[in-house]
Design a protein around this motif. Structure first.
Motif, mmCIF file in Angstrom:
data_model
loop_
_atom_site.group_PDB
_atom_site.id
_atom_site.type_symbol
_atom_site.label_atom_id
_atom_site.label_comp_id
_atom_site.label_asym_id
_atom_site.label_seq_id
_atom_site.Cartn_x
_atom_site.Cartn_y
_atom_site.Cartn_z
ATOM 1 N N VAL A 123 -15.452 -0.879 0.902
ATOM 2 C CA VAL A 123 -14.679 -2.106 1.065
ATOM 3 C C VAL A 123 -15.046 -3.160 0.027
ATOM 4 N N GLU A 152 0.190 5.090 0.408
ATOM 5 C CA GLU A 152 -0.895 6.000 0.820
ATOM 6 C C GLU A 152 -0.394 6.881 1.957
ATOM 7 N N ARG A 186 -4.746 4.291 5.572
ATOM 8 C CA ARG A 186 -3.800 3.165 5.642
ATOM 9 C C ARG A 186 -4.245 2.151 6.676
ATOM 10 N N LEU A 223 0.835 -1.200 0.000
ATOM 11 C CA LEU A 223 0.000 0.000 0.000
ATOM 12 C C LEU A 223 0.870 1.251 0.000
ATOM 13 N N ILE A 279 -7.359 0.116 5.422
ATOM 14 C CA ILE A 279 -7.039 -0.934 4.450
ATOM 15 C C ILE A 279 -6.303 -2.080 5.129
ATOM 16 N N LEU A 300 -1.491 -1.121 -4.148
ATOM 17 C CA LEU A 300 -2.607 -0.183 -4.015
ATOM 18 C C LEU A 300 -1.992 1.201 -3.939
ATOM 19 N N LEU A 318 -13.378 -2.439 -3.245
ATOM 20 C CA LEU A 318 -11.930 -2.581 -3.121
ATOM 21 C C LEU A 318 -11.529 -4.051 -3.168
ATOM 22 N N LYS A 339 -11.934 6.247 -3.593
ATOM 23 C CA LYS A 339 -11.863 5.999 -2.146
ATOM 24 C C LYS A 339 -13.247 5.903 -1.525
#
Length: 206
Positions: free
Chosen positions: A110, A10, A16, A8, A19, A54, A113, A106
């Protein structure tokens, strides 16, 4: 069970953590690292060798689009899913052209994603519903050339055609031709409208 390794990139701490929490509860994925620096992104990918990255586009040092450019230039096999608040068709098209395998807003949540992660881990591409809708809305509109974007950026600064022509060492007539082309492509009524539309679609940024 084959576990997909995820890195990730971010800079927002809360996102963060969110996720990381999602992936901890999803056995088929594991988060190998979470970094907040675009500058360290390419070296982190070399170090951790993730299956999927990501990637946020708005980073404090190097933009996500620049990271995609560097990965493409290096011939990196890593699969990238953009997870961003950027919701303009222009930015989505840029990311996909630079090799992104997925694009998720964003705000998508979930479920989308995880759907993106599963699709990309299986070799498919994935766009969240909102990203697909944004592309579809502007499907028939032509893209601006690099020169047109350059001229529009000067117009956004309030420069006249003559001033733009002097800046670019081209004739005022040529600038006018480009402005007319820009307005046609953006379906704008005048140059001010064209600038406003370009800002909304992410072609220009303040």
């Amino acid at each position: 069970m084959l576990v997909t390794r995820v890195l990730l990139i971010e800079d927002h701490g809360v996102f963060r953590a969110g996720i990381a929490s999602v992936l901890e509860n999803t056995p088929e994925f594991t988060l190998v690292a979470a970094i907040d620096s675009g500058q360290a992104a390419v070296s982190a990918i070399d170090e951790y060798k993730p299956d999927i990255v990501l990637l946020d586009l708005r980073l404090p040092d190097v933009s996500g689009l620049e990271i995609l450019r560097r990965l493409k230039a290096a011939g990196s096999p890593v699969r990238v899913i953009v997870v961003s608040s950027h919701d303009s068709d222009h930015v989505i098209r840029q990311a996909l052209a630079l090799g992104a395998r997925g694009y998720v807003f964003k705000r998508a949540g979930v479920v989308q994603l995880l759907a993106a992660l599963k699709a990309v881990s299986q070799g498919r591409t994935y766009l969240s519903a909102d990203a697909e809708a944004e592309l579809a809305e502007h499907l028939n509109q032509r893209t601006l050339s690099a020169r047109e974007i350059q001229i529009l950026r000067f117009a956004a600064q309030g420069m006249t055609n003559a001033q733009i022509g002097k800046q670019l060492t081209i004739s005022e007539r040529t600038v006018k031709f480009h402005i007319n082309s820009i307005m046609q492509k953006l379906e704008a009524s005048d140059r001010t409208h064209a600038v406003a539309l370009a800002l909304r679609r992410g072609i220009l940024e303040l």
